[in-house]
Scaffold this active site. Structure first.
Site, short mmCIF file in Angstrom:
data_model
loop_
_atom_site.label_atom_id
_atom_site.label_comp_id
_atom_site.label_asym_id
_atom_site.label_seq_id
_atom_site.Cartn_x
_atom_site.Cartn_y
_atom_site.Cartn_z
N HIS A 89 0.85 -1.19 0.00
CA HIS A 89 0.00 0.00 0.00
C HIS A 89 0.89 1.24 0.00
O HIS A 89 1.89 1.30 0.72
CB HIS A 89 -0.89 -0.02 1.25
CG HIS A 89 -1.59 1.26 1.53
ND1 HIS A 89 -1.26 2.07 2.59
CD2 HIS A 89 -2.61 1.88 0.89
CE1 HIS A 89 -2.04 3.13 2.60
NE2 HIS A 89 -2.87 3.04 1.59
N HIS A 95 2.48 10.53 -0.96
CA HIS A 95 1.60 10.14 0.14
C HIS A 95 1.81 11.19 1.22
O HIS A 95 2.77 11.10 1.99
CB HIS A 95 1.92 8.74 0.66
CG HIS A 95 0.92 8.24 1.67
ND1 HIS A 95 1.27 7.51 2.78
CD2 HIS A 95 -0.44 8.37 1.72
CE1 HIS A 95 0.18 7.22 3.47
NE2 HIS A 95 -0.87 7.73 2.86
#
Length: 318
Positions: free
Chosen positions: A40, A114
């Site tokens: 992820h 991110h």
């Protein structure tokens, strides 16, 4: 040693090449029916503390403050190892979130993100993946490109076209086209070991797959993550397409996030380490109820994550 009907189970001895070691009876089933370990936010190990804050929204206004960027990085870092080390460890699905850096002078240069953007640009990383795929022709890689933050409307079409054309040129005959059902044997016979999904609504070339459904628990509480995932997998999962069971924990999107990110003696990797053993036990239990396909995690190279997911392919046929 365990056996079924007099046949020995075939063990995977090297996760660097685990797909080529799966037993022959798995070579002709759709890849949608294999358990595949994924990471992820795969590029979060490379976050640039000098980047502007892209998310969470509540902190974007503090982008110029070094301390704020440092806090975001501490809570956005979900992977520890490079893309090559993730591949070597057995990761075969990569969650690649794309962004355009503010004030970037190159008209087509893109990055991953991110919370913050990465140091390394997208094209450089994809070349690394290509070279690894070249050295491991029997390992099937799934690259999921999504989000595309910072794409201005006036540049959006041009940036997408450039990136898609770059992918087609780079991977070329390695790309397995959508419209066919991929199996290990079919990929090996055709010499195609890269599948690229692209989350963009415009028309895609045949070599590029549509978005892969990503189920996640949308909570930082492992109990809620398990409950939410169970409901989604039992009611919504597709049977003839890739899908992801995301074990990742999710920070709150509102002001409640401050409860976590202002902890001076904690960080997201520590939270993940504490929860991952429990989530892996849940995966093994849930796999007995519903088929698993791609299982993605934070800290994907840690502990027993990869071996647990790969073993699902062996144990369910034992």
């Amino acid at each position: 040693m365990s056996a079924t009907r007099g046949k020995k189970r075939r063990a995977v001895t090297s996760y660097c090449d685990w797909m080529s070691q799966l037993p022959p009876e798995l070579h002709n089933i759709p890849l949608f029916n294999l358990a595949i370990p994924g990471s992820h936010d795969s590029m979060s190990y490379d976050l640039d503390i000098n980047s502007h804050i892209i998310e969470p929204d509540i902190l974007r206004r503090f982008s110029k403050i070094y301390c704020a960027r440092k806090i975001v990085r501490r809570w956005a870092l979900t992977q520890e190892e490079t893309i090559t080390k993730q591949l070597d460890a057995g990761v075969r699905y990569f969650d690649l979130r794309i962004a355009r850096k503010r004030n970037e002078t190159d008209p087509t240069r893109l990055y991953f993100y991110h919370g913050l953007c990465t140091h390394t640009d997208v094209e450089t990383v994809l070349r690394v993946v290509h070279d690894w795929a070249e050295r491991h022709p029997k390992e099937i890689l799934i690259l999921a490109l999504s989000h595309f933050k910072g794409f201005d409307k006036k540049d959006e079409q041009r940036l997408h076209n450039h990136l898609i054309n770059f992918i087609k040129t780079l991977f070329g005959p390695k790309l397995f086209p959508r419209g066919e059902t991929p199996t290990l044997k079919k990929c090996w016979d055709q010499g195609r070991n890269v599948i690229v999904s692209y989350d963009w609504q415009a028309k895609r070339p045949l070599e590029i797959w549509t978005e892969i459904i990503y189920y996640y628990g949308n909570s930082i509480d492992p109990t809620k993550v398990e409950s939410n995932l169970r409901q989604q997998l039992e009611k919504e999962r597709p049977s003839r397409h890739f899908f992801v069971c995301g074990l990742n924990l999710t920070l709150p999107r509102d002001a409640k996030i401050l409860k976590y990110i202002l902890r001076l003696c904690d960080n997201f990797p520590n939270v993940i380490r504490r929860s991952l053993p429990r989530l892996l036990r849940w995966v093994k239990e849930q796999a007995g109820r519903t088929p698993m396909n791609i299982v993605a995690s934070d800290l994907a190279t840690r502990g027993d994550f990869i071996s647990t997911v790969v073993e699902l392919n062996i144990s369910k046929r034992a």
